[in-house]
Enzyme design. Sequence first.
Site, short mmCIF file in Angstrom:
data_model
loop_
_atom_site.label_atom_id
_atom_site.label_comp_id
_atom_site.label_asym_id
_atom_site.label_seq_id
_atom_site.Cartn_x
_atom_site.Cartn_y
_atom_site.Cartn_z
N GLU A 177 5.16 1.54 5.32
CA GLU A 177 4.60 2.23 4.38
C GLU A 177 4.05 2.11 4.44
O GLU A 177 4.68 0.89 2.85
CB GLU A 177 6.27 3.51 3.99
CG GLU A 177 5.76 4.53 3.74
CD GLU A 177 4.98 4.45 2.22
OE1 GLU A 177 4.03 4.87 2.65
OE2 GLU A 177 6.07 4.76 1.20
N CYS A 188 3.45 7.03 -2.98
CA CYS A 188 2.30 6.34 -2.59
C CYS A 188 2.31 8.03 -1.35
O CYS A 188 0.82 8.04 -1.52
CB CYS A 188 3.32 5.92 -1.19
SG CYS A 188 5.23 6.56 -0.63
#
Length: 515
Positions: A286, A320
């Site tokens: 990720e 994020c």
Amino acid sequence: MVQPYRHEPFTDFTVEENAKELEAALHQVEQELGQDYPLIIGGERIYTDDKITSINPNNKNEVVGTVSKANKELAEKAMKTADETFEWWRKSTPEMRADILFRAAAIVRRRKHEFNAWAIKESGKAWKEADGDVAEGIDFLEYYGRQMLEIAEGKEINSRPVENNRFSYIPLGVGLVISPWNLLFAIMCGTAVSPMVTGNTVLLKPASNSPVIAYKFMEVMEEAGMPSGVINYIPGSGSEVGDYLVEHPRTRFVSFTGSREVGVNIFEKAAKVQEGQKWLKRVVAEMGGKDTIVVDNEADLELASQAIAQSAFDFSGQKCSSGSRAVIHQDVYDDVLDRVVEITKGLDIGDTSKKNYYMGAVIDQSAYDKIMSYMDVGKEEGRLMIGGDGDDTNGYYINPTVFADLDPNSRMQQEEVFGPIVGITKAKDFNEAIDIANNTDYGLTGAVISNNRNHLEIAREDFHVGNLYFNRGCTAAIVGYHPFGGFDMSGTDSKAGGPDYLYNFLQGKTVSEML
């Protein structure tokens, strides 16, 4: 009988009793600051001369703790321990492994305010952000435990009259987990226990900014009954310990959360088959995003403005999923821009371990310097509406910042800054807004604020992100409700907290017996 999964409720700190409990926990944690923590390899506590020092970003003179630092030799020791442990752990029952997670969840739940306090101290989080972080960690423990029990039931396949066929999943082996500092409890916990509950053994290398809370997690797992050697705690340098283990022939998989640059490097290194390696390593990655909120001319403008500000500035934009871009229809552009600036003016910033400020500091000097360098870029490329300044005298504080009138292809609208900055761009119509939203290398989260059903359905098909939200902000995914992971350079779309996540750490096996 295991109760149905429900996500952990968030704490309301406007309730005086809750606020006082967190204040008491912060006072308790302050009495424990500055302690020295060892590595944990096969249950053995190992102290080294080389240390990682964890600093409170809100007060850079305050040491949260020092943690022993692994080197290649200790990484090899951890690998051998995990490899040996895997030989029997892979045969442990799914029920046993799930029960460890359920017990760990209960322990963290009882100590939630204490873990909130550690998260505040070690990452500078605001109270609600710390509480959400710890609640998400509890959710991962509860959800993955239940998922493992479901997987253990197996999948039905067909058998002919002359045979008996069975299909099941088995674990992979030893995996390296490299966790980030931003969701310092939740992601660290979720990425460590997901391979563990599926029968693998783990080498846990937490971020160097947040190793203390990871040690506290290890204590919880031990108290919950996790045997020695199943998860091994080895903080250390990415270039020394991280690369060594990524390339190690006995590493079966790597689970990474962090920057695009590091993630791509890991993907490349893991792809090379080493001498003595007899499998292709799996990588679960990720790697961030450049996330966009689209506002059309039929939107609830107050909802849109609140969603933009919240998505951009929660945890100082260090998620994020943070909404670092907004694309607004030209008809409502000025109204939304003015309201976002007005909301931003009302956000307070300060030492969140002393008071429940909306925002605390960014994580460290390196992050501060990088974010501040983008202020000059933003001033060149767009119009500074508010913010643009910071103060690193005592902590790493950066004021929430809004840049307007940015070109969709500008650096500010393409590069991940990872700080409290939102860039705003005008679109002439909805189709152009979606085109702009899709024009980055990333594809993690996005949001559309609109009361036009046709626009929402267009976005459902054409807005290319892993997590798309309608009429809300683009952050705050909940385990089991919003499986999380992105496309393109945002990673491998592994969908953490989703129904198929645990399969990343399993392999299918068919056994067919002739009758």
